[in-house]
Design an enzyme around this catalytic site. Structure first.
Site, mmCIF file in Angstrom:
data_model
loop_
_atom_site.group_PDB
_atom_site.id
_atom_site.type_symbol
_atom_site.label_atom_id
_atom_site.label_comp_id
_atom_site.label_asym_id
_atom_site.label_seq_id
_atom_site.Cartn_x
_atom_site.Cartn_y
_atom_site.Cartn_z
ATOM 1 N N LEU A 122 60.714 22.262 10.265
ATOM 2 C CA LEU A 122 60.323 21.259 9.253
ATOM 3 C C LEU A 122 58.844 21.138 9.748
ATOM 4 C CD1 LEU A 122 63.447 20.964 9.414
ATOM 5 C CD2 LEU A 122 62.970 18.441 9.348
ATOM 6 N N THR A 126 51.391 15.140 7.678
ATOM 7 C CA THR A 126 50.156 14.646 8.385
ATOM 8 C C THR A 126 49.748 15.727 9.111
ATOM 9 O OG1 THR A 126 51.632 13.922 10.047
ATOM 10 C CG2 THR A 126 50.984 12.513 8.618
ATOM 11 N N CYS A 256 50.615 11.035 15.395
ATOM 12 C CA CYS A 256 51.517 9.674 16.096
ATOM 13 C C CYS A 256 50.848 9.798 17.433
ATOM 14 C CB CYS A 256 52.752 10.316 16.070
ATOM 15 S SG CYS A 256 53.383 11.657 16.839
ATOM 16 N N LEU A 425 56.454 17.356 20.445
ATOM 17 C CA LEU A 425 56.451 16.850 21.854
ATOM 18 C C LEU A 425 57.884 16.475 22.187
ATOM 19 C CD1 LEU A 425 52.840 15.291 21.624
ATOM 20 C CD2 LEU A 425 53.439 17.482 22.496
#
Length: 475
Positions: A122, A126, A256, A425
């Site tokens: 996926l 961003t 993020c 991560l």
């Protein structure tokens, strides 16, 4: 694993059949490289990165990404496609991923790498420029194939990048279908991919990560990011201010890992705040803070209209004025949790600012903020005190503590640190993940452990040696 067609669900069955055809192609391509040598594998991933990151092409991809997604900025996109992909290749190119990859002589165990098969990946809106590349070379490094399901907002960028990698793969004598893009994405097709592939590599919104874990296919997902950064009274404040600015504004905070909250210790609060202002930080008063809050969230969710946009766009959209030169917003905050939304992830050039009397209160605030959002992901500290650094590292529920480094550019690996290069991560059990590590090719293989008898078998120690004073205490 195509589903039988039914009149009740014609669209779903059409999607299932389409994805099944892609998986069949992908599986056939993977079978052709299953027995590739290390040299063949490494030549492939070099070609894949060069195809998208070479001068002239990287610039085109960066601009295309901004034009299509309307997220972030050219400089951030170019940095990721030109530099991050090279750094990731450099990070893994010398790793042994074929045949025997590890020998434990003490235990007389040999580990052999085996491919998983078809990786279902996926890719978020961003980071759609480098994510498909990094995931693809990680997959191929393990002699897998990959199918990339992009966010609809970045589908053309994803196709452009995957097509370039496919052309390079063919020129290297391998099958193009080692990399396949879902060119017309949908939630249903992505769900089908996750059901039908052999392992899922999920980067994206929380809903898709949850879907990945619920698919029945082994999945590597990531938790939510909400990085909290502490600046203590031993820090180099000029260095800290510049690196916080760099991290907060990189690609307009599309990552993020951008600094979502910064905690300043009392002793340096005023001085450090002035330095952040000198770097383009603009402090919002109560009225502007309320207006910003109204546009940052809709029904408890981040408003996609303001994600990774310029400060001026957000200010105009919210209806407040900002001075020329504003690069990011500083929002003073004291609370945390759902009643204090600025304590959560913001995906914009907005930084919540907290004040702590000492490192212990900074640790308390870090845990409280991340208990709301971002637990397990990452935090950081600017400090010259090893005692403070290790105290924070030991007391926080986090997978990464970045020391004196710009968070957004560092926790996924960079040339100035030893973290593995990735955009995925793991956040451990704190973030609902099965791994804490920076996910790379080693997570995309199976390993066969060959165990031979020890030259000298181990002797079981005596009870006195094994249990010691426990025996007496339990009498």
């Amino acid at each position: 694993m195509a589903h039988a067609a039914t009149l009740e669900h014609p669209v779903e069955n059409s999607d299932a059949a389409e994805v099944a055809a892609l998986v069949a192609r992908s599986r056939a391509a993977q079978a052709q490289i299953e027995h590739y040598t290390q040299a063949q594998v490494d030549a492939l991933i070099r070609a894949m990165v060069w195809a998208v990151a070479k001068p002239g092409v990287a610039e085109k991809i960066a601009q295309h990404t901004v034009d299509e997604t309307q997220l972030g900025n050219y400089d951030g996109k170019f940095l990721k496609i030109f530099r991050k992909t090279r750094a990731t290749l450099f990070d893994i190119i010398d790793d042994k991923s074929v045949g025997v990859i590890e020998e434990d002589t003490a235990r007389n165990i040999v580990k052999i790498a085996k491919p998983v098969g078809v990786i279902g990946a996926l890719s978020p809106s961003t980071n759609p420029e480098a994510t498909p590349v990094i995931k693809a070379i990680s997959a191929v490094k393990g002699r897998n194939s990959i199918i990339v399901a992009p966010h609809p907002r970045a589908k053309l960028t994803n196709k452009l990048i995957c097509d370039l990698m496919r052309e390079a793969i063919v020129k290297m004598g391998a099958p193009a279908d080692l990399v396949i893009s879902i060119d017309i994405p949908s939630v249903n097709k992505t769900n089908e991919l996750m059901i039908q592939c052999d392992r899922i590599l999920a980067t994206g919104g929380s809903a898709m990560v949850v879907a990945a874990y619920s698919s029945g296919t082994p999945a590597l997902g990531v938790g939510a990011g909400n990085a909290v950064i502490t600046v203590d009274d031993t820090a180099d404040l000029d260095d800290a201010a510049e690196k916080i600015r760099m991290s907060k504004t990189l690609d307009l905070a599309a990552s993020c890992s951008s600094d979502n909250a910064v905690i300043l210790l009392d002793a340096i609060y005023d001085e450090m705040l002035a330095k952040l202002q000198s770097k383009g930080g603009h402090i919002l008063g109560a009225d502007a803070k309320a207006k910003l809050q109204n546009v940052l969230w809709e029904d408890g969710h981040i408003n996609a209209k303001v994600v990774a946009q310029t400060p001026q766009f957000i200010a105009d959209f919210a209806g407040f004025n900002i001075p020329d030169g504003t690069q990011f917003f500083i929002v003073p905050e004291t609370g945390y949790g759902a009643d204090h939304p600025f304590s959560g992830e913001k995906m914009t050039v907005t930084m919540a600012l907290y004040r702590a009397k000492d490192i212990d209160e900074a640790i308390f605030l870090t845990n409280a903020i991340q208990a709301y959002q971002g637990q397990g992901h990452s935090c950081g500290i600017y400090s010259r005190s090893d005692a403070n650094i290790m105290k924070l590292a030991n007391a926080t529920r986090t997978s990464r503590v970045m020391v004196n480094q710009p968070q957004a550019a560092s926790n996924s690996g960079n040339l100035w640190n030893g973290m593995r290069q990735t955009f995925s991560l793991g956040c451990g059990s704190w973030g609902g993940n099965g791994t804490n590590n920076n996910i790379t090719w080693r997570d995309l293989i199976n390993e066969t452990w060959v165990s031979k008898p020890l030259v000298t078998p181990k002797d079981l120690p005596s009870d006195d040696k094994l249990f010691g004073d426990v025996i007496a205490k339990l009498r």
